[in-house]
Design an enzyme around this catalytic site. Sequence first.
Site, mmCIF file in Angstrom:
data_model
loop_
_atom_site.group_PDB
_atom_site.id
_atom_site.type_symbol
_atom_site.label_atom_id
_atom_site.label_comp_id
_atom_site.label_asym_id
_atom_site.label_seq_id
_atom_site.Cartn_x
_atom_site.Cartn_y
_atom_site.Cartn_z
ATOM 1 N N LYS A 183 0.811 -1.104 0.107
ATOM 2 C CA LYS A 183 0.141 0.024 -0.054
ATOM 3 C C LYS A 183 1.065 1.046 0.000
ATOM 4 O O LYS A 183 0.522 2.225 -0.671
ATOM 5 C CB LYS A 183 -0.821 -0.116 1.353
ATOM 6 C CG LYS A 183 -1.776 1.289 1.434
ATOM 7 C CD LYS A 183 -2.580 1.495 0.295
ATOM 8 C CE LYS A 183 -3.743 2.439 0.565
ATOM 9 N NZ LYS A 183 -3.248 3.860 1.023
ATOM 10 N N GLU A 190 1.031 6.436 -6.769
ATOM 11 C CA GLU A 190 -0.015 7.547 -7.131
ATOM 12 C C GLU A 190 0.791 9.327 -7.248
ATOM 13 O O GLU A 190 0.262 9.769 -7.806
ATOM 14 C CB GLU A 190 -0.714 7.410 -5.676
ATOM 15 C CG GLU A 190 -1.985 8.356 -5.621
ATOM 16 C CD GLU A 190 -2.742 8.031 -4.292
ATOM 17 O OE1 GLU A 190 -2.940 9.043 -3.551
ATOM 18 O OE2 GLU A 190 -3.343 6.911 -4.015
#
Length: 457
Positions: A183, A190
């Site tokens: 993550k 991102e």
Amino acid sequence: MQVALVGLGVMGKNLALNLIEKGLTLVAYDTNPDAGAELISQAQSLGIAERLHIVSDLGDMIKRLEAPRSILLLVPAGELVDKVCSDLVEAGVEKDDIIVDCGNSNYKDGIARKLKYQNKFEFATMGISGGAEGARHGPAMMASGSEGGWERIEPWFEKVAASYNGDSCFARVGQSASGHFVKMVHNGIEYALMQLIAEVYQLLRFGTKRSPEEVAAIFRSWSEGRLNSYLLAISAHILELKTEQDEALVDLIDNKVGAKGTGLWTAQNALELGIAVPSLVAAVQARHLTNTIDTHAAKEMTYQTKETDEINVDLDELKDAFYLASLLCYRQGLALIKGASRAHQWKVDLAKTLQTWRAGCIIRADYLDDIAEGVEFIDTLSNETKALRKVAGLAVSSGLAFPVLSATQNYIATLSTASNGHLVQAQRDYFGEHGIKTHQGETCHLTDLVDIDQKVR
């Protein structure tokens, strides 16, 4: 099936509604009583309140759950996670109960907690992506560990998560706290993709003098083909937004970018592991630069405004360059995950990792199939490689800043063309006698190969 959830903030509240709607009975707790009241109200409006129980303390929560218990934590990362875990021990959790940290915790904290609580309960980690909307209707869920408690809740998470072509975007990607590492890297990718899109916008807006509305139209057209992604779609929408005075919304927003820390962790861990992720690091530094004026070094780091040059860029070449740069941002992140998995013996499954990213999460994109093809596929993109070189050169010639675009071009060029590392290593041996390695694999020193009568003083 009963599940408890601690933490009814934005993510917790939306995940709670998702869990109840999928048929789970939920016992929920938050230190803020208003959060529980709001959740009950929302559940009642959806006709699912009979499966929701709000409790006023952790002890009551434990009593309401049948053993072995399954408890999800959606509290801010850091000391609060440890406090809640300690409070749960005092409240009566048992060895076979599983507690899953679903927040954005540092994976190193997850490793430490697994050891700390190993005789008290099963501690597991899971990264969740998708924001409030994803949590409510189907997020990407990157879990880790081999705890027995997963067998009870895994089938439910497969239902709660987003799905892509009938496959769930929930997966146990690897061992230990690898879910939080995955993550973390997801967030680093991102950062890079967001910055890359912003740089393409900047090139079109200030390099070619297009309006936000015109840039939005270009992004929309790209989204109709292989470049379709969540981040590109929302960027097009943002650029279309106008005020009642017909002003572009984007022009009214202060040029400072916030951060929660996961991008920085990605950069730090890449440096620690010795794995190059220049595009991801450049994106973190780009955010830092937008906040330079607020630092103690502001006076030393604020320069006079410079004029920039207008450029003419071919839109098809720009599209190809953006496509390849996007693929390379993902590939860098996957290389970091693979390197960490090897170093920590996590046995991370990259195919499962990519599956969790296909829907529900912020970095979902139609071209993830291309990324899964790997380096071999990227090597076939000769037109895109030439386009990236040309566009990166044109962009920099404008005088504007393109940190991720430039870093990505440097990344692929370093790995696919003649390198300058031999001179740098020679410099190291010249002044520090660190040694050099010849093409034949022999380790030696410069003085073993040539006579250096007198070194430079």
